[in-house]
Design an enzyme around this catalytic site. Structure first.
Site, short mmCIF file in Angstrom:
data_model
loop_
_atom_site.label_atom_id
_atom_site.label_comp_id
_atom_site.label_asym_id
_atom_site.label_seq_id
_atom_site.Cartn_x
_atom_site.Cartn_y
_atom_site.Cartn_z
N CYS A 115 48.88 26.46 50.91
CA CYS A 115 48.78 25.53 52.04
C CYS A 115 49.47 26.01 53.31
CB CYS A 115 49.29 24.15 51.65
SG CYS A 115 51.08 24.07 51.40
N CYS A 135 65.95 31.34 49.85
CA CYS A 135 66.74 30.22 50.36
C CYS A 135 65.76 29.14 50.82
CB CYS A 135 67.60 30.72 51.51
SG CYS A 135 68.80 29.56 52.11
#
Length: 153
Positions: A115, A135
Site C-alpha cells: 500500500c 525503527c
C-alpha cells in the site's frame, strides 16, 4: 480504462500487488488523524509514546492500512530509541526501502510494499546477526497474536 497492475505474490505467499488508488483511499478513510499523518504524510509519532513499544507478546506486526505482515515478534528488540525496533522483516518482499534525504540527513525510509504506507526507517546499527534496526511507528502497525487473525483487506 483497464487496471494494468501486475499481480505479485511474496515468497511467503502474500499478495504484494500494489493497491489501486481507489482501494488505498477506501482503506485510509478509517484512519485516525495520527495514523493518517504517519502512514500517508510520512510523519513520525513522538518517541516513547507508541502503544507497541513495550509489547512483549508473541505474534505478528502487520501494516495498519492494508494488513500485510511486516515483522514477527521474535525479531523485535529493545533499542532504547523510543520506537519499536526489529532486526529483520517478516518477508523481504513486504518492505520497500527508499533513500530519504529530508531534514538534512541521509536515511533509508521503509514503506509497505503493497500500500506504500510510510512505516519508519532502517539503520545499519542493530544487533547481530543482521546489524539492522528497523525503527517503526507504532501507529503504522497492528499487532496480532495469531497470524491467522490478520484480516484480509
Amino acid at each position: 480504462m483497464s487496471d494494468t497492475r501486475e499481480d505479485r505474490t511474496s515468497a511467503s505467499g502474500y499478495s504484494v500487488t500494489p493497491l489501486a488508488p481507489a482501494e488505498r483511499d477506501r482503506l485510509a478513510a478509517g484512519l485516525t488523524a495520527e495514523e493518517r499523518d504517519v502512514l500517508l504524510n510520512h510523519g513520525t509519532e513522538r518517541a516513547f509514546c507508541g502503544t507497541l513499544l513495550n509489547n512483549k507478546s508473541s505474534g505478528v506486526y502487520a501494516c495498519r492500512l492494508c494488513g500485510l505482515p511486516l515483522f514477527k515478534s521474535e525479531a523485535k528488540f529493545e533499542s532504547g530509541t523510543g520506537w519499536p525496533s526489529f532486526t529483520r522483516g517478516y518477508d523481504p518482499d513486504h518492505i520497500r526501502e527508499i533513500r530519504d534525504v529530508s531534514y538534512g540527513m541521509v536515511r533509508t525510509e521503509i514503506r509497505c510494499a503493497r500500500c506504500d504506507s510510510h512505516l519508519g526507517h532502517v539503520f545499519p546499527d542493530g544487533p547481530a546477526p543482521t546489524f539492522q534496526r528497523y525503527c517503526l511507528n507504532s501507529v503504522a502497525m497492528e499487532f496480532f497474536e495469531n497470524e491467522a487473525d490478520i484480516p484480509e483487506r
